[in-house]
Design a protein around this motif. Structure first.
Motif, PDB file in Angstrom:
ATOM      1  N   ALA A  45       0.853  -1.191   0.000  1.00  0.00           N
ATOM      2  CA  ALA A  45       0.000   0.000   0.000  1.00  0.00           C
ATOM      3  C   ALA A  45       0.883   1.231   0.000  1.00  0.00           C
ATOM      4  O   ALA A  45       2.103   1.134   0.172  1.00  0.00           O
ATOM      5  CB  ALA A  45      -0.913  -0.005   1.223  1.00  0.00           C
ATOM      6  N   VAL A  79      -3.358  -3.338  -1.714  1.00  0.00           N
ATOM      7  CA  VAL A  79      -4.393  -2.311  -1.771  1.00  0.00           C
ATOM      8  C   VAL A  79      -4.344  -1.752  -3.186  1.00  0.00           C
ATOM      9  O   VAL A  79      -3.385  -1.088  -3.574  1.00  0.00           O
ATOM     10  CB  VAL A  79      -4.159  -1.199  -0.720  1.00  0.00           C
ATOM     11  CG1 VAL A  79      -5.182  -0.096  -0.889  1.00  0.00           C
ATOM     12  CG2 VAL A  79      -4.218  -1.778   0.681  1.00  0.00           C
ATOM     13  N   GLU A  82      -7.673   3.104  -2.870  1.00  0.00           N
ATOM     14  CA  GLU A  82      -8.230   3.608  -1.618  1.00  0.00           C
ATOM     15  C   GLU A  82      -8.650   5.045  -1.884  1.00  0.00           C
ATOM     16  O   GLU A  82      -7.853   5.861  -2.335  1.00  0.00           O
ATOM     17  CB  GLU A  82      -7.162   3.547  -0.521  1.00  0.00           C
ATOM     18  CG  GLU A  82      -7.622   4.048   0.810  1.00  0.00           C
ATOM     19  CD  GLU A  82      -6.515   4.014   1.850  1.00  0.00           C
ATOM     20  OE1 GLU A  82      -6.836   4.340   3.006  1.00  0.00           O
ATOM     21  OE2 GLU A  82      -5.359   3.700   1.531  1.00  0.00           O
ATOM     22  N   PHE A 108      -9.046  -4.230  -2.980  1.00  0.00           N
ATOM     23  CA  PHE A 108      -7.860  -4.984  -2.591  1.00  0.00           C
ATOM     24  C   PHE A 108      -7.936  -6.402  -3.119  1.00  0.00           C
ATOM     25  O   PHE A 108      -8.979  -6.853  -3.590  1.00  0.00           O
ATOM     26  CB  PHE A 108      -7.724  -4.998  -1.061  1.00  0.00           C
ATOM     27  CG  PHE A 108      -8.799  -5.793  -0.375  1.00  0.00           C
ATOM     28  CD1 PHE A 108      -8.563  -7.091   0.047  1.00  0.00           C
ATOM     29  CD2 PHE A 108     -10.060  -5.253  -0.164  1.00  0.00           C
ATOM     30  CE1 PHE A 108      -9.556  -7.827   0.672  1.00  0.00           C
ATOM     31  CE2 PHE A 108     -11.055  -5.980   0.465  1.00  0.00           C
ATOM     32  CZ  PHE A 108     -10.801  -7.272   0.878  1.00  0.00           C
TER      33      PHE A 108
END
Length: 182
Positions: A45, A79, A82, A108
């Motif tokens: 991420a 991820v 987001e 994800f």
């Protein structure tokens, strides 16, 4: 009067016994609640993602090791996206904003260390409504930040529950060759 209390107590105890007998348990209270089906995980991420940092802490607290080396991990959680968004929900008669909708979306996936998908790309979207008052802008900004943190914590728990539901893949075992001695 005493018999009514006794009858009520019997009904309650019968209900509790029935729930216990059928295997009912509240979410997060079982022996393996929050336990992931792998021993180590690597989270991919953004470096400044609050979600990723919270997720790593939550996973580590559940007993699974979070590693920085993807080759040493049993699973890799990526991820993919987001996003936090804010939409106008309603306006008053003067055209001023009265309510906003806050949306937090996460996409994800989870792979194993051989790049096989354990959990295909999945998306979770959470929404909260917040009223707005021009005379309390700072308070509403604090409330908005608090709602995003709440959604983030809820998102972490949902992601961990989905990862905990992954069934471990058993490697195909080749039949042993049987040799006969002559």
């Amino acid at each position: 009067m005493l018999t009514k209390r006794f009858a009520s107590l019997i009904v309650i105890l019968t209900g509790v016994a029935t729930l216990a007998a059928c295997g009912f348990q509240m979410r997060g209270t079982g022996p393996n609640s929050g336990r992931l089906p792998f021993n180590t995980i690597h989270v991919v991420a953004s470096q400044n993602s609050n979600f990723a940092n919270t997720l790593k802490r939550y996973i580590a607290a559940s007993g699974t090791e979070v590693t920085d080396d993807p080759k040493a991990a049993d699973a890799i959680m990526e991820v993919l996206r987001e996003k936090q968004e804010k939409f106008i929900l309603s306006r008053n008669s003067q055209g001023r904003v009265r309510e906003y909708t806050l949306q937090y979306t996460l996409q994800f996936r989870v792979k194993d260390n051989r790049n096989a998908e354990l959990l295909p790309p999945d998306s979770i979207s959470l929404r909260r409504t917040i009223s707005f008052n021009e005379s309390a802008v700072l308070a509403k900004e604090s409330e908005e930040a608090m709602l995003y943190r709440d959604m983030e914590n809820d998102m972490v728990q949902q992601v961990v529950r989905r990862m905990a539901a992954i069934k471990p893949q058993v490697a195909a075992v080749a039949p042993a060759s049987i040799s006969s001695a002559k």
